[in-house]
Design a protein around this motif. Structure first.
Motif, PDB file in Angstrom:
ATOM      1  N   MET A   1       0.828  -1.207   0.000  1.00  0.00           N
ATOM      2  CA  MET A   1       0.000   0.000   0.000  1.00  0.00           C
ATOM      3  C   MET A   1       0.864   1.260   0.000  1.00  0.00           C
ATOM      4  O   MET A   1       0.569   2.234  -0.695  1.00  0.00           O
ATOM      5  N   GLU A   2       1.934   1.237   0.775  1.00  0.00           N
ATOM      6  CA  GLU A   2       2.837   2.379   0.794  1.00  0.00           C
ATOM      7  C   GLU A   2       3.561   2.532  -0.539  1.00  0.00           C
ATOM      8  O   GLU A   2       3.819   3.645  -1.007  1.00  0.00           O
ATOM      9  N   THR A   3       3.855   1.404  -1.179  1.00  0.00           N
ATOM     10  CA  THR A   3       4.501   1.447  -2.500  1.00  0.00           C
ATOM     11  C   THR A   3       3.580   2.108  -3.521  1.00  0.00           C
ATOM     12  O   THR A   3       4.020   2.937  -4.336  1.00  0.00           O
ATOM     13  N   ILE A   4       2.298   1.749  -3.493  1.00  0.00           N
ATOM     14  CA  ILE A   4       1.328   2.354  -4.418  1.00  0.00           C
ATOM     15  C   ILE A   4       1.223   3.851  -4.170  1.00  0.00           C
ATOM     16  O   ILE A   4       1.208   4.657  -5.107  1.00  0.00           O
ATOM     17  N   ARG A   5       1.149   4.235  -2.897  1.00  0.00           N
ATOM     18  CA  ARG A   5       1.040   5.656  -2.571  1.00  0.00           C
ATOM     19  C   ARG A   5       2.271   6.428  -3.036  1.00  0.00           C
ATOM     20  O   ARG A   5       2.163   7.483  -3.671  1.00  0.00           O
ATOM     21  N   THR A   6       3.457   5.879  -2.745  1.00  0.00           N
ATOM     22  CA  THR A   6       4.701   6.552  -3.131  1.00  0.00           C
ATOM     23  C   THR A   6       4.823   6.656  -4.653  1.00  0.00           C
ATOM     24  O   THR A   6       5.274   7.685  -5.183  1.00  0.00           O
ATOM     25  N   THR A   7       4.424   5.607  -5.341  1.00  0.00           N
ATOM     26  CA  THR A   7       4.501   5.611  -6.813  1.00  0.00           C
ATOM     27  C   THR A   7       3.606   6.693  -7.399  1.00  0.00           C
ATOM     28  O   THR A   7       4.016   7.431  -8.314  1.00  0.00           O
ATOM     29  N   ASN A   8       2.379   6.806  -6.906  1.00  0.00           N
ATOM     30  CA  ASN A   8       1.473   7.830  -7.425  1.00  0.00           C
ATOM     31  C   ASN A   8       1.964   9.229  -7.086  1.00  0.00           C
ATOM     32  O   ASN A   8       1.804  10.160  -7.895  1.00  0.00           O
ATOM     33  N   GLN A   9       2.555   9.385  -5.903  1.00  0.00           N
ATOM     34  CA  GLN A   9       3.118  10.690  -5.558  1.00  0.00           C
ATOM     35  C   GLN A   9       4.256  11.039  -6.514  1.00  0.00           C
ATOM     36  O   GLN A   9       4.361  12.186  -6.981  1.00  0.00           O
ATOM     37  N   TRP A  10       5.098  10.052  -6.843  1.00  0.00           N
ATOM     38  CA  TRP A  10       6.210  10.279  -7.771  1.00  0.00           C
ATOM     39  C   TRP A  10       5.706  10.588  -9.175  1.00  0.00           C
ATOM     40  O   TRP A  10       6.223  11.481  -9.859  1.00  0.00           O
ATOM     41  N   LEU A  11       4.668   9.869  -9.632  1.00  0.00           N
ATOM     42  CA  LEU A  11       4.100  10.132 -10.961  1.00  0.00           C
ATOM     43  C   LEU A  11       3.534  11.554 -11.030  1.00  0.00           C
ATOM     44  O   LEU A  11       3.710  12.257 -12.035  1.00  0.00           O
ATOM     45  N   GLY A  12       2.856  11.980  -9.957  1.00  0.00           N
ATOM     46  CA  GLY A  12       2.320  13.329  -9.936  1.00  0.00           C
ATOM     47  C   GLY A  12       3.418  14.375  -9.971  1.00  0.00           C
ATOM     48  O   GLY A  12       3.325  15.364 -10.713  1.00  0.00           O
ATOM     49  N   ALA A  13       4.489  14.154  -9.188  1.00  0.00           N
ATOM     50  CA  ALA A  13       5.608  15.098  -9.175  1.00  0.00           C
ATOM     51  C   ALA A  13       6.286  15.161 -10.536  1.00  0.00           C
ATOM     52  O   ALA A  13       6.690  16.241 -11.008  1.00  0.00           O
ATOM     53  N   SER A  14       6.399  14.006 -11.188  1.00  0.00           N
ATOM     54  CA  SER A  14       7.038  13.964 -12.513  1.00  0.00           C
ATOM     55  C   SER A  14       6.195  14.709 -13.543  1.00  0.00           C
ATOM     56  O   SER A  14       6.719  15.477 -14.368  1.00  0.00           O
ATOM     57  N   ALA A  15       4.873  14.484 -13.517  1.00  0.00           N
ATOM     58  CA  ALA A  15       3.991  15.171 -14.460  1.00  0.00           C
ATOM     59  C   ALA A  15       4.004  16.678 -14.227  1.00  0.00           C
ATOM     60  O   ALA A  15       3.996  17.469 -15.177  1.00  0.00           O
ATOM     61  N   LEU A  16       4.052  17.076 -12.958  1.00  0.00           N
ATOM     62  CA  LEU A  16       4.101  18.503 -12.628  1.00  0.00           C
ATOM     63  C   LEU A  16       5.387  19.125 -13.158  1.00  0.00           C
ATOM     64  O   LEU A  16       5.369  20.221 -13.742  1.00  0.00           O
ATOM     65  N   ALA A  17       6.513  18.429 -12.964  1.00  0.00           N
ATOM     66  CA  ALA A  17       7.797  18.955 -13.431  1.00  0.00           C
ATOM     67  C   ALA A  17       7.848  19.041 -14.950  1.00  0.00           C
ATOM     68  O   ALA A  17       8.295  20.047 -15.516  1.00  0.00           O
ATOM     69  N   MET A  18       7.352  18.002 -15.617  1.00  0.00           N
ATOM     70  CA  MET A  18       7.375  18.002 -17.086  1.00  0.00           C
ATOM     71  C   MET A  18       6.430  19.050 -17.651  1.00  0.00           C
ATOM     72  O   MET A  18       6.774  19.784 -18.583  1.00  0.00           O
ATOM     73  N   GLY A  19       5.227  19.143 -17.084  1.00  0.00           N
ATOM     74  CA  GLY A  19       4.262  20.114 -17.577  1.00  0.00           C
ATOM     75  C   GLY A  19       4.672  21.545 -17.319  1.00  0.00           C
ATOM     76  O   GLY A  19       4.181  22.463 -17.971  1.00  0.00           O
ATOM     77  N   SER A  20       5.563  21.747 -16.343  1.00  0.00           N
ATOM     78  CA  SER A  20       6.024  23.099 -16.004  1.00  0.00           C
ATOM     79  C   SER A  20       7.338  23.452 -16.690  1.00  0.00           C
ATOM     80  O   SER A  20       7.885  24.539 -16.463  1.00  0.00           O
ATOM     81  N   TYR A  21       7.861  22.549 -17.525  1.00  0.00           N
ATOM     82  CA  TYR A  21       9.148  22.779 -18.169  1.00  0.00           C
ATOM     83  C   TYR A  21       9.076  24.025 -19.048  1.00  0.00           C
ATOM     84  O   TYR A  21       8.177  24.157 -19.899  1.00  0.00           O
ATOM     85  N   PRO A  22       9.979  24.990 -18.880  1.00  0.00           N
ATOM     86  CA  PRO A  22       9.870  26.280 -19.575  1.00  0.00           C
ATOM     87  C   PRO A  22       9.785  26.171 -21.093  1.00  0.00           C
ATOM     88  O   PRO A  22       9.040  26.928 -21.730  1.00  0.00           O
ATOM     89  N   ALA A  23      10.510  25.234 -21.684  1.00  0.00           N
ATOM     90  CA  ALA A  23      10.531  25.137 -23.143  1.00  0.00           C
ATOM     91  C   ALA A  23       9.160  24.825 -23.726  1.00  0.00           C
ATOM     92  O   ALA A  23       8.829  25.243 -24.839  1.00  0.00           O
ATOM     93  N   SER A  45      -2.183  15.217  -3.339  1.00  0.00           N
ATOM     94  CA  SER A  45      -3.146  14.290  -2.736  1.00  0.00           C
ATOM     95  C   SER A  45      -2.449  13.106  -2.079  1.00  0.00           C
ATOM     96  O   SER A  45      -2.758  12.738  -0.933  1.00  0.00           O
ATOM     97  N   PHE A  46      -1.502  12.491  -2.780  1.00  0.00           N
ATOM     98  CA  PHE A  46      -0.857  11.296  -2.238  1.00  0.00           C
ATOM     99  C   PHE A  46       0.211  11.635  -1.202  1.00  0.00           C
ATOM    100  O   PHE A  46       0.485  10.840  -0.299  1.00  0.00           O
ATOM    101  N   GLN A  47       0.803  12.817  -1.304  1.00  0.00           N
ATOM    102  CA  GLN A  47       1.827  13.206  -0.335  1.00  0.00           C
ATOM    103  C   GLN A  47       1.228  13.471   1.036  1.00  0.00           C
ATOM    104  O   GLN A  47       1.777  13.088   2.074  1.00  0.00           O
ATOM    105  N   ARG A  48       0.044  14.089   1.089  1.00  0.00           N
ATOM    106  CA  ARG A  48      -0.515  14.476   2.382  1.00  0.00           C
ATOM    107  C   ARG A  48      -1.155  13.306   3.120  1.00  0.00           C
ATOM    108  O   ARG A  48      -1.613  13.468   4.252  1.00  0.00           O
ATOM    109  N   MET A  49      -1.209  12.138   2.501  1.00  0.00           N
ATOM    110  CA  MET A  49      -1.788  10.976   3.170  1.00  0.00           C
ATOM    111  C   MET A  49      -0.945  10.501   4.350  1.00  0.00           C
ATOM    112  O   MET A  49      -1.444   9.770   5.208  1.00  0.00           O
ATOM    113  N   VAL A  50       0.325  10.879   4.398  1.00  0.00           N
ATOM    114  CA  VAL A  50       1.201  10.427   5.481  1.00  0.00           C
ATOM    115  C   VAL A  50       1.753  11.589   6.299  1.00  0.00           C
ATOM    116  O   VAL A  50       2.717  11.432   7.036  1.00  0.00           O
TER     117      VAL A  50
END
Length: 433
Positions: A1-23, A45-50
């Motif tokens: 369960m913690e693995t699923i939560r951490t993975t979704n938090q990482w996917l969200g952070a990655s999408a945020l970083a890519m979508g915010s890329y200046p280029a 959402s997934f970060q604040r669960m813990v």
């Protein structure tokens, strides 16, 4: 369960970083804006669960016209929970002492933050702050509903008899049991009043999805499917717990479509640049998604003894080898509050407490049903602010030694010296029972 939560938090952070890329700003494609928005909402959402939310209690202006800050101190510390005091330095006027008993049902005590804020101008507020089971070493031992009850007994003894107790949801039956325990062991330490808000005193009085689930599984099935051991990541490694993430999934599934729409709407607002850290969505879900683990023995004993065997409703509850008799409560004024649209603790479950208190005069019993309030609304929403809180303050005032009724509270409860009236089940005013 913690693995699923951490993975979704990482996917969200990655999408945020890519979508915010200046280029990508040179490419007029809304897909990148939506990617950033989805990542922003998903990561948060997934970060604040813990993460345990902060109390963040603001200052307030008292009747003296001065702004008063609020400081938080621990007055009783123990392995599984503390007693916190919200101190208001510089306030000379004496206020009634109120003990808020927070639920241990998956959320932190900070779920009652708005309740605390609303009571602070009129009360000296204390609250039970239960610890996350995953952070409690196995060496601390067990913690079941009997231990929970004894913790409440200890807190009540510490605060003394001039205390007014307000129990919200899950702890209502155990708070009633703690009061009855004191009535026999140390009558002088009993609180002056007891307000039970949306608690499952008699789960069989009105069926909900929660009660149906409690009767649809055996204890063996429940233990096998719901109980897990804490992993190496936390201090409580090896302890058996009912995971907060599992409880959260149950909460969300009860209103899945509503929550899905709320997150889709938030993603759209983030894409348009309309979302903020403290908007209505984030303010609610920062608290709602923050969950804590419960000890396995507490969860299992709650289901078995409260929801399946109905030990509280049958007046058969035993604490530390001693049967608790609710008929022994003879001096503590008891008030029940229910929400007319509560889908977790339906109307009828909480008012059952009044029938259990056979030794209590009718003049010390009161009930209230808030017609259009759901479970959350009866202790933190507009129904609480506008209707329930003034009545609770009036109830406290009438049962305080030598205190006159507060001027700002609605006079809707029966006076202690009035003649008993017959039972009425519904309505937006207090009725004696």
């Amino acid at each position: 369960m913690e693995t699923i939560r951490t993975t979704n938090q990482w996917l969200g952070a990655s999408a945020l970083a890519m979508g915010s890329y200046p280029a990508f700003s040179m490419i007029p494609n809304p897909a990148f804006g939506w990617m950033r928005a989805w990542g922003e909402v998903t990561e948060r959402s997934f970060q604040r669960m813990v993460v345990k939310p902060d109390w963040d209690i603001p200052h307030f202006t008292a009747k003296d016209g001065k702004d008063h800050i609020v400081t938080i101190s621990k007055v009783v510390e123990d392995d599984f929970g503390d007693l916190l005091h919200f101190e208001v330095p510089g306030r000379d006027e004496e206020k009634p002492t109120v003990l808020l008993v927070a639920p241990m049902s998956g959320h932190y005590a900070t779920l009652l933050r708005k309740t605390v804020i609303s009571l602070l101008p009129d009360c000296d507020v204390y609250i039970t702050d239960w610890h996350n089971a995953r952070d409690i070493p196995v060496s601390a031992g067990k913690f079941d509903i009997e231990d929970y009850t004894l913790y409440l007994v200890n807190f009540m003894k510490h605060l003394g008899p001039d205390t007014h107790v307000i129990a919200v949801c899950q702890p209502a039956p155990l708070t009633l049991a703690a009061t009855a325990y004191l009535a026999e062991e140390e009558p002088a330490a009993q609180p002056r009043s007891l307000t039970l808000i949306g608690g499952p005193i008699d789960p069989g009085a009105a069926a909900t999805e929660v009660t149906d689930f409690g009767h649809s599984v055996t204890m063996g099935q429940l233990e096998k499917s719901m109980i897990q051991r804490v992993g190496f990541k936390y201090p409580g490694v090896g302890r058996q717990v009912y995971p907060g993430l599992l409880q959260l999934s149950s909460f969300i599934s009860m209103n899945g479509e509503k929550h899905a729409k709320a997150f889709n709407d938030q993603i759209a607002r983030a894409a348009r640049g309309e979302a903020s850290d403290h908007d209505k969505h984030n303010e609610f879900y920062d608290e709602y998604l923050a969950v804590m683990d419960m000890t396995a023995e507490f969860y299992l004993s709650t289901v078995e003894r409260i929801f399946q065997n109905h030990e509280i409703a049958k007046n058969e509850f035993v604490v530390a080898g001693r049967k608790v008799d609710f008929g022994k409560i003879t001096t503590v004024a008891v008030k029940t509050v229910e929400g007319g649209e509560d889908d977790i603790t339906a109307p009828g479950q909480c008012i059952a407490a009044l029938d259990l208190c056979t030794g209590l005069p009718d003049t010390k019993k009161a009930s209230h049903v808030e017609p259009h309030a759901g479970h959350y609304g009866i202790f933190a929403g507009s129904s609480w602010r506008n209707n329930i809180r003034p009545m609770v303050l009036e109830f406290i005032s009438k049962n305080s030694q030598g205190a006159a009724p507060s001027k700002g509270a609605a006079n809707t409860s029966q006076k202690p010296d009035a003649a008993p009236a017959p039972l009425r089940k519904n309505g937006s005013t207090d009725v004696p029972v």
